[in-house]
Design a protein around this motif. Sequence first.
Motif, PDB file in Angstrom:
ATOM      1  N   ASP A  44     116.561 -68.808  30.222  1.00  0.00           N
ATOM      2  CA  ASP A  44     116.163 -69.682  31.015  1.00  0.00           C
ATOM      3  C   ASP A  44     115.117 -69.078  31.747  1.00  0.00           C
ATOM      4  O   ASP A  44     114.254 -69.808  32.572  1.00  0.00           O
ATOM      5  N   GLN A  45     114.351 -67.807  31.684  1.00  0.00           N
ATOM      6  CA  GLN A  45     113.508 -67.307  32.104  1.00  0.00           C
ATOM      7  C   GLN A  45     112.320 -67.137  30.837  1.00  0.00           C
ATOM      8  O   GLN A  45     112.570 -66.999  29.947  1.00  0.00           O
ATOM      9  N   ARG A  46     111.136 -66.772  31.351  1.00  0.00           N
ATOM     10  CA  ARG A  46     110.077 -66.292  30.556  1.00  0.00           C
ATOM     11  C   ARG A  46     109.080 -65.322  31.297  1.00  0.00           C
ATOM     12  O   ARG A  46     109.212 -65.379  32.564  1.00  0.00           O
ATOM     13  N   LEU A  47     108.403 -64.388  30.790  1.00  0.00           N
ATOM     14  CA  LEU A  47     107.463 -63.600  31.268  1.00  0.00           C
ATOM     15  C   LEU A  47     106.114 -64.241  31.425  1.00  0.00           C
ATOM     16  O   LEU A  47     105.909 -65.049  30.641  1.00  0.00           O
ATOM     17  N   GLY A  48     105.419 -64.136  32.671  1.00  0.00           N
ATOM     18  CA  GLY A  48     104.341 -64.714  33.102  1.00  0.00           C
ATOM     19  C   GLY A  48     103.210 -63.872  32.505  1.00  0.00           C
ATOM     20  O   GLY A  48     103.323 -62.785  31.521  1.00  0.00           O
ATOM     21  N   SER A  49     101.901 -64.116  32.702  1.00  0.00           N
ATOM     22  CA  SER A  49     101.062 -63.343  32.179  1.00  0.00           C
ATOM     23  C   SER A  49     100.851 -61.980  32.814  1.00  0.00           C
ATOM     24  O   SER A  49     101.030 -61.907  33.944  1.00  0.00           O
ATOM     25  N   ALA A  50     100.348 -60.965  32.132  1.00  0.00           N
ATOM     26  CA  ALA A  50     100.466 -59.677  32.846  1.00  0.00           C
ATOM     27  C   ALA A  50      98.923 -59.186  33.217  1.00  0.00           C
ATOM     28  O   ALA A  50      97.944 -59.923  32.634  1.00  0.00           O
ATOM     29  N   SER A  51      98.718 -58.510  34.208  1.00  0.00           N
ATOM     30  CA  SER A  51      97.418 -58.190  34.667  1.00  0.00           C
ATOM     31  C   SER A  51      97.466 -56.619  34.971  1.00  0.00           C
ATOM     32  O   SER A  51      98.444 -56.324  35.322  1.00  0.00           O
ATOM     33  N   GLU A  52      96.413 -56.048  35.066  1.00  0.00           N
ATOM     34  CA  GLU A  52      96.145 -54.615  35.367  1.00  0.00           C
ATOM     35  C   GLU A  52      94.899 -54.368  36.007  1.00  0.00           C
ATOM     36  O   GLU A  52      93.741 -54.957  35.482  1.00  0.00           O
ATOM     37  N   VAL A  53      94.733 -53.373  36.877  1.00  0.00           N
ATOM     38  CA  VAL A  53      93.487 -53.047  37.562  1.00  0.00           C
ATOM     39  C   VAL A  53      93.700 -51.504  37.487  1.00  0.00           C
ATOM     40  O   VAL A  53      94.499 -50.861  37.961  1.00  0.00           O
ATOM     41  N   PHE A  54      92.668 -50.958  37.001  1.00  0.00           N
ATOM     42  CA  PHE A  54      92.514 -49.226  36.971  1.00  0.00           C
ATOM     43  C   PHE A  54      91.348 -48.926  37.858  1.00  0.00           C
ATOM     44  O   PHE A  54      90.387 -49.456  38.161  1.00  0.00           O
ATOM     45  N   HIS A  55      91.559 -47.745  38.582  1.00  0.00           N
ATOM     46  CA  HIS A  55      90.686 -47.263  39.800  1.00  0.00           C
ATOM     47  C   HIS A  55      90.500 -45.956  39.389  1.00  0.00           C
ATOM     48  O   HIS A  55      91.326 -45.180  39.070  1.00  0.00           O
ATOM     49  N   VAL A  56      89.214 -45.630  39.482  1.00  0.00           N
ATOM     50  CA  VAL A  56      88.637 -44.267  39.015  1.00  0.00           C
ATOM     51  C   VAL A  56      88.062 -43.762  40.617  1.00  0.00           C
ATOM     52  O   VAL A  56      87.145 -44.436  40.840  1.00  0.00           O
ATOM     53  N   PHE A  57      88.310 -42.656  41.259  1.00  0.00           N
ATOM     54  CA  PHE A  57      87.840 -42.159  42.338  1.00  0.00           C
ATOM     55  C   PHE A  57      86.815 -40.890  41.704  1.00  0.00           C
ATOM     56  O   PHE A  57      87.329 -40.117  41.352  1.00  0.00           O
ATOM     57  N   LEU A  58      85.568 -41.210  42.200  1.00  0.00           N
ATOM     58  CA  LEU A  58      84.483 -40.295  41.932  1.00  0.00           C
ATOM     59  C   LEU A  58      84.093 -39.606  42.949  1.00  0.00           C
ATOM     60  O   LEU A  58      83.552 -40.341  43.971  1.00  0.00           O
ATOM     61  N   SER A  59      83.967 -38.242  42.961  1.00  0.00           N
ATOM     62  CA  SER A  59      83.535 -37.598  44.044  1.00  0.00           C
ATOM     63  C   SER A  59      82.068 -37.194  43.812  1.00  0.00           C
ATOM     64  O   SER A  59      81.508 -36.665  42.658  1.00  0.00           O
ATOM     65  N   THR A  60      81.272 -37.461  44.896  1.00  0.00           N
ATOM     66  CA  THR A  60      79.678 -37.344  44.726  1.00  0.00           C
ATOM     67  C   THR A  60      79.188 -36.498  45.966  1.00  0.00           C
ATOM     68  O   THR A  60      80.092 -36.232  47.094  1.00  0.00           O
ATOM     69  N   ASP A  61      78.063 -36.097  46.081  1.00  0.00           N
ATOM     70  CA  ASP A  61      77.523 -35.396  46.975  1.00  0.00           C
ATOM     71  C   ASP A  61      77.494 -36.372  48.476  1.00  0.00           C
ATOM     72  O   ASP A  61      77.420 -35.655  49.598  1.00  0.00           O
ATOM     73  N   ASP A  62      77.656 -37.434  48.202  1.00  0.00           N
ATOM     74  CA  ASP A  62      77.656 -38.348  49.457  1.00  0.00           C
ATOM     75  C   ASP A  62      78.660 -39.226  49.716  1.00  0.00           C
ATOM     76  O   ASP A  62      78.834 -39.985  50.359  1.00  0.00           O
ATOM     77  N   GLY A  63      79.757 -38.516  49.223  1.00  0.00           N
ATOM     78  CA  GLY A  63      81.079 -39.030  49.487  1.00  0.00           C
ATOM     79  C   GLY A  63      81.847 -39.597  48.102  1.00  0.00           C
ATOM     80  O   GLY A  63      81.428 -39.436  46.857  1.00  0.00           O
ATOM     81  N   GLN A  64      83.220 -40.335  48.395  1.00  0.00           N
ATOM     82  CA  GLN A  64      83.563 -40.680  47.281  1.00  0.00           C
ATOM     83  C   GLN A  64      83.071 -42.214  46.874  1.00  0.00           C
ATOM     84  O   GLN A  64      82.958 -43.080  47.859  1.00  0.00           O
ATOM     85  N   ILE A  65      83.138 -42.586  45.458  1.00  0.00           N
ATOM     86  CA  ILE A  65      83.111 -43.676  45.003  1.00  0.00           C
ATOM     87  C   ILE A  65      84.014 -44.285  44.056  1.00  0.00           C
ATOM     88  O   ILE A  65      84.525 -43.469  43.391  1.00  0.00           O
ATOM     89  N   THR A  66      84.357 -45.311  44.247  1.00  0.00           N
ATOM     90  CA  THR A  66      85.701 -46.147  43.605  1.00  0.00           C
ATOM     91  C   THR A  66      84.965 -46.915  42.360  1.00  0.00           C
ATOM     92  O   THR A  66      84.357 -47.764  42.542  1.00  0.00           O
TER      93      THR A  66
END
Length: 99
Positions: A44-66
């Motif tokens: 009596d159950q069902r799976l809902g919609s899946a979602s995903e979010v990926f984060h990449v953390f990039l280091s630069t001379d001016d600090g971190q950028i996501t």
Amino acid sequence: MQECHTETTQYCDYTVDEWNTIQTYTLDGNDLYPVYENPNISSDQRLGSASEVFHVFLSTDDGQITYEPGSSTEFQQFEIGSQWNIKLNAVGGVVSVER
């Protein structure tokens, strides 16, 4: 289910089933290989919609950028220690990344 009645005017009663969220699964990781939950559900159950979010953390001379890649395929290109050229807009948002 629908029940119709005829009296002075005809009218119908409707019953609508509504699905409710009973549990949400969140998985976090710190490598290039996402793992997805595969929950056991009852009849009596069902799976809902899946979602995903990926984060990449990039280091630069001016600090971190996501940066948020749009897919797991794009995400898996960001090997730890690799170097990328980053194009930013006027407010510092990532416009593009390329090797």
